[in-house]
Structures are given as structure tokens and as C-alpha cells.
Design an enzyme around this catalytic site. Structure first.
Site, PDB file in Angstrom:
ATOM      1  N   ASP A  13      75.923   3.475   2.284  1.00  0.00           N
ATOM      2  CA  ASP A  13      75.988   4.511   1.427  1.00  0.00           C
ATOM      3  C   ASP A  13      76.568   4.652  -0.179  1.00  0.00           C
ATOM      4  O   ASP A  13      77.139   5.669  -0.444  1.00  0.00           O
ATOM      5  CB  ASP A  13      76.536   5.638   2.262  1.00  0.00           C
ATOM      6  CG  ASP A  13      76.205   5.976   3.647  1.00  0.00           C
ATOM      7  OD1 ASP A  13      74.636   6.120   3.734  1.00  0.00           O
ATOM      8  OD2 ASP A  13      76.785   6.313   4.644  1.00  0.00           O
ATOM      9  N   ALA A  39      68.733   3.047   7.836  1.00  0.00           N
ATOM     10  CA  ALA A  39      69.297   3.260   6.594  1.00  0.00           C
ATOM     11  C   ALA A  39      68.780   4.605   6.140  1.00  0.00           C
ATOM     12  O   ALA A  39      67.727   5.051   6.536  1.00  0.00           O
ATOM     13  CB  ALA A  39      68.624   1.706   5.769  1.00  0.00           C
ATOM     14  N   HIS A  41      68.065   5.464   2.189  1.00  0.00           N
ATOM     15  CA  HIS A  41      68.305   5.353   0.475  1.00  0.00           C
ATOM     16  C   HIS A  41      67.687   6.425  -0.099  1.00  0.00           C
ATOM     17  O   HIS A  41      66.543   7.017  -0.068  1.00  0.00           O
ATOM     18  CB  HIS A  41      67.515   4.260   0.094  1.00  0.00           C
ATOM     19  CG  HIS A  41      68.167   2.961   0.570  1.00  0.00           C
ATOM     20  ND1 HIS A  41      67.681   1.598   0.874  1.00  0.00           N
ATOM     21  CD2 HIS A  41      69.460   2.779   1.102  1.00  0.00           C
ATOM     22  CE1 HIS A  41      68.676   1.103   1.512  1.00  0.00           C
ATOM     23  NE2 HIS A  41      69.550   1.630   1.579  1.00  0.00           N
TER      24      HIS A  41
HETATM   25  P1  IMP Z   1      73.618   1.462  13.948  1.00  0.00           P
HETATM   26  O1  IMP Z   1      73.214   0.837  12.844  1.00  0.00           O
HETATM   27  O2  IMP Z   1      72.854   2.760  14.420  1.00  0.00           O
HETATM   28  O3  IMP Z   1      73.580   0.995  15.229  1.00  0.00           O
HETATM   29  O4  IMP Z   1      74.851   2.137  13.910  1.00  0.00           O
HETATM   30  C1  IMP Z   1      75.973   1.283  13.974  1.00  0.00           C
HETATM   31  C2  IMP Z   1      77.303   1.857  12.925  1.00  0.00           C
HETATM   32  O5  IMP Z   1      76.564   1.553  11.492  1.00  0.00           O
HETATM   33  C3  IMP Z   1      77.450   3.224  12.819  1.00  0.00           C
HETATM   34  O6  IMP Z   1      78.975   3.412  12.226  1.00  0.00           O
HETATM   35  C4  IMP Z   1      76.473   3.840  11.947  1.00  0.00           C
HETATM   36  O7  IMP Z   1      77.140   5.112  11.373  1.00  0.00           O
HETATM   37  C5  IMP Z   1      76.577   2.713  10.869  1.00  0.00           C
HETATM   38  N1  IMP Z   1      75.509   2.833   9.895  1.00  0.00           N
HETATM   39  C6  IMP Z   1      73.949   2.224  10.303  1.00  0.00           C
HETATM   40  N2  IMP Z   1      73.264   2.405   9.439  1.00  0.00           N
HETATM   41  C7  IMP Z   1      74.063   2.961   8.403  1.00  0.00           C
HETATM   42  C8  IMP Z   1      73.557   3.165   6.755  1.00  0.00           C
HETATM   43  O8  IMP Z   1      72.721   3.039   6.171  1.00  0.00           O
HETATM   44  N3  IMP Z   1      74.695   4.034   6.059  1.00  0.00           N
HETATM   45  C9  IMP Z   1      76.079   4.221   6.532  1.00  0.00           C
HETATM   46  N4  IMP Z   1      76.346   3.845   7.872  1.00  0.00           N
HETATM   47  C10 IMP Z   1      75.540   3.111   8.624  1.00  0.00           C
END
Ligand code: IMP
Length: 429
Positions: A13, A39, A41
Site C-alpha cells: 500500500d 493486491a 493498486h
Molecule cells: P495474504 O496475502 O492474503 O495471505 O495476507 C497476508 C498478509 O499480507 C496480511 O497481513 C495482509 O493484510 C497482507 N497483505 C496482502 N496483500 C496486501 C497488499 O496488497 N497490501 C497490503 N497488505 C497486504
């Protein structure tokens, strides 16, 4: 070779989408190399806000070719919705303009159901995942039982493999997690439809990229998430399951070790995180509300993918230095400087203190930050509105000093500074 990598230096982010948007004006190929639709964006163009989860942000420029690398896990339903969204906005998306790696993994409703079930089973130790199925999809990849995009090219075999995958997941869901089973047949039909539509896009994207590079075309690799969410080097286990750091661009796109023109690290002027895990410079109360915003604006600190309020804090120089090393960052883009306008003073963490003394770098990486307390430097804030600044000289002196401090801490020049959400609200130095 004009190969550039853009990465996030924090927990995602950072505003990479808009930096990519800026740099992709000159690009032939824009490529995503990691993650999936976890993600989000956001790019704002002429008052219109695009939210992309899987397609490279640079595809908003009509001259670019988009690539989805082997490092991704792809939810085809999300991908097709995004392709539609771009088409509705007048952009062409066809197999000439989009290539999907044959070796990218498929993310299915089984992975989403497992993600939810596993998070629920973690109880108080939740990671706070986005619930998009990311961890289970990468688990299947590493366990060598995943479904890849190339499996879609042989539909009868694909249906067979998908059925086996869903039936096995149903056993896990019902027996291990006491969760509802999935409707196997309906999902198989749905995915057979996706296979037909996506087949023309499936190709060896590494070969495509090499061809463009050899002809002198610019290629931009867009990292998703951020350095501190890297599976190996982040705040493990509060990380994602892919490699968002710059070296992931090579393995995640099917490229060898080739010369990289530059690695642009994107950092917010402060620090945010969604989900659980350590955050030494986190702030609470009024200051947190001030940095986060109320949620009324698309750029306020609420997750693009999940809508969750983000945790916020001061810029962490120790973690920034760590990100410089891990990625080989050659220059920085600092985003959201405008949010700090009007604060009486601004804190920046320059070191950590533990019972063993003061540390300017991490002794053992960021997985266990519990022994440390942030050591802050306080800089006077600027009171002027910086949203109209377009040149370095337009910035108030105190804002310039804040940027210079970031350069001194990170050891690299700050090349881009964003002062608002619009495409034009950026200073290029
Ligand atoms: P996952 O990728 O859904 O397994 O989440 C694992 C960790 O990464 C969690 O703390 C999510 O909030 C964080 N996370 C995953 N993708 C993003 C993103 O695009 N931006 C910010 N945090 C992310």
C-alpha cells in the site's frame, strides 16, 4: 537493457500503482511478478479511479503490453472482471496486449475456502490475511499438486485434475475444519468456461520479455505487496506467501540474471500496515486518525482489497534501510507527502533501542521486533498546503528537509515525490 523494477519498501500500500502509472508512459511491457488478487493498486486519472488487483497497473496506458508472470496465483474470475472493466473504459485487452504465463498457478474457490477456514482455526494468532486464498494456493504450488495456467489448455484433463483438487479440499474442509463442502460440479463447469476464454492468452512470457528487451524496448516489473511482507525476508509469519522483493521479478517472470537499469523503491512518507504483526512505530488515537483519514476519500488509509482500516505510524528508518539492502534500491519515490502538511512536528525513527544498546540496522531481520523500541528524531512540520507543488522549489523548506532526511537515512536519492492522488500531482527531481 532497459529493465526496471518497482517495489514497495514497507508492508504494501505504498502507492506503487501511481508510480508505475508514471513510469509506464515509456514502457513496452508492464509485468506483474508476484502475489495475486490480494493486491490492490489504485490509480486516479482525470478524476476516474481504477482499482486493479491482478492486471499490471501500467496497462492503463494503451501502448503497453501487460504480462502476468509465473510468480502469481491467478483467480480467473477476478482477472476476467478486470479485463472487462478496462474494456468498458475504452482500453483494448486481447492476446496481443496481454500474456499470462503458462506456469502461473490457478487460484480456485478451494483456496479461498481453506484460507477462511485456516484463519478461523488460528484464533488469536490470526495473520489477518486478505481472505483471497493466497496462502493455500502457494501451498499447493510448493507441494507440487497445484493447477497451472497451462493445464487449462487440455480441457478434459483439466476437468479431471480440478475435480480431484476440489474433492481433496472437501475432505479437508469437512473433516479437519468442520466447514461446508464446495459444489464440485458447478466449479468444474465454471472453470471450463474460463479455460476456453483464457487459453489464447497463455504463453511463455519470459521469452516475450526477452524479445522486447533485445529490441531495446523498456520493461517495467511491478511488485505487489511490499518488502516487509516477503515470505522469506518479511515479518514472518505475518507475511504473504510470495516474493515481493526485487529479485522475485526475475524468477517470477522467467528471466535469468540480467542487468537491471534501476530499482525504484516506493515508500509512503509515513508507515501503514493491514493485518496483524509487529509495527514498532505504530501510533494510536488522534494522531492515527489524522494520518489514516476518515475513509471519505479513495486515498484514505483503508484497504483497497478488503476495506479494512490500516494501522498507521511514523516512517521507520531502520526498516527502510533494510529494504534498501534487500532490493538493491537505486532511487526512492516518496508518496503522500501532502498528508503530513499542517503537523506541528514529524517523527522519524532512526534507530531501535534494546537492552543490548542502540541499533541502526536489524541484527537478525524483522521477524521478531519485540526486543526493540523505536528511537525517534523530531523534525519541525510545515504548515503550507503542498498539493499544488510540481517542482522541488515549490516545496516549503521544511518539507524539503524531511525529504533530505529520508535520503540521508536510506542512502539513495528521492527521485519522485507525490503530493496528491492525481496523476499530475507529482514532483520529478
Ligand atoms: P495474504 O496475502 O492474503 O495471505 O495476507 C497476508 C498478509 O499480507 C496480511 O497481513 C495482509 O493484510 C497482507 N497483505 C496482502 N496483500 C496486501 C497488499 O496488497 N497490501 C497490503 N497488505 C497486504
Amino acid at each position: 537493457m532497459p529493465f526496471e523494477i518497482i517495489i514497495g519498501t514497507q508492508w504494501g500500500d505504498e502507492g506503487k500503482g501511481r508510480v508505475v502509472d508514471l513510469l509506464s508512459e515509456e514502457a513496452v511491457v508492464v509485468a506483474r511478478y508476484n502475489g495475486g488478487d490480494n493486491a490492490g493498486h489504485t490509480v486516479t486519472v482525470g478524476g476516474q479511479t481504477f482499482k486493479l488487483h491482478l492486471l499490471p497497473s501500467g496497462m492503463i496506458h494503451s501502448q503497453t503490453i501487460g504480462v502476468i508472470g509465473n510468480g502469481l496465483v491467478v483467480n480467473p474470475a477476478v482477472l476476467l472482471k478486470e479485463i472487462d472493466m478496462l474494456r468498458q473504459n475504452g482500453l483494448t485487452v486481447d492476446p496481443q496486449r496481454l500474456g499470462i504465463s503458462h506456469a502461473a498457478h490457478l487460484l480456485t474457490p478451494a483456496h479461498q475456502a481453506l484460507d477462511r477456514a485456516q484463519e478461523a482455526a488460528r484464533g488469536g494468532a490470526q495473520i489477518g490475511t486478505t481472505g483471497r486464498g493466497i496462502g493455500p494456493a502457494y501451498t499447493d504450488k510448493v507441494a507440487r499438486r497445484g493447477l497451472r495456467m497451462e493445464d487449462m489448455l487440455d480441457v478434459p484433463r483439466f476437468r479431471h485434475k480440478l475435480t480431484a483438487h476440489l474433492e481433496e479440499t472437501n475432505r479437508w474442509l469437512t473433516q479437519m475444519y468442520s466447514a461446508e463442502p464446495l459444489a464440485v460440479q458447478a466449479i468444474v463447469e465454471e472453470f471450463s468456461g474460463y479455460a476456453e476464454v483464457l487459453a489464447p492468452y497463455i504463453r511463455d512470457v519470459g521469452a516475450l520479455i526477452m524479445e522486447v528487451l533485445q529490441k531495446g524496448g523498456r520493461v517495467l516489473a511491478e511488485g505487489a505487496q511490499g518488502t516487509l511482507l516477503d515470505l522469506d525476508h518479511g515479518t514472518y509469519p505475518f507475511v504473504t506467501s510470495s516474493t515481493p522483493t526485487a529479485p522475485g521479478a526475475l524468477t517470477g517472470l522467467g528471466l535469468g540474471v540480467l542487468p537491471v537499469d534501476r530499482v525504484v523503491g516506493v515508500t509512503k512518507a509515513f508507515q501503514t500496515r493491514v493485518g496483524s504483526g509487529p509495527f514498532p512505530t505504530e501510533v494510536f488515537g488522534e494522531m492515527a486518525e489524522r494520518l489514516r483519514g476518515t475513509g471519505a476519500n479513495p486515498w484514505d488509509e483503508f484497504g483497497t482489497t478488503t476495506g479494512r482500516p490500516r494501522r498507521v505510524g511514523w516512517l521507520d528508518g531502520v526498516l527502510l534501510r533494510y529494504a534498501m539492502r534487500l532490493n538493491g534500491v537505486s532511487e526512492l519515490a516518496v508518496t503522500k507527502l501532502d498528508i503530513l502538511s499542517g503537523l506541528p512536528d514529524i517523527k522519524i525513527c532512526t534507530a531501535y533501542r534494546s537492552e543490548n544498546g542502540v541499533h541502526e540496522t536489524l541484527p537478525l531481520g524483522p521477524a521478531d521486533l519485540s526486543p526493540f523500541e523505536a528511537v525517534y528524531e523530531e523534525l519541525p512540520g510545515w504548515q503550507e498546503d503542498v498539493r499544488g507543488a510540481r517542482r522541488w522549489e515549490d516545496l516549503p523548506r521544511l518539507a524539503q528537509e524531511y525529504i533530505r532526511r529520508i535520503e540521508a537515512i536510506s542512502g539513495v536519492p528521492v527521485r519522485y515525490i507525490s503530493v496528491g492522488p492525481e496523476r499530475s500531482q507529482v514532483i520529478v527531481r
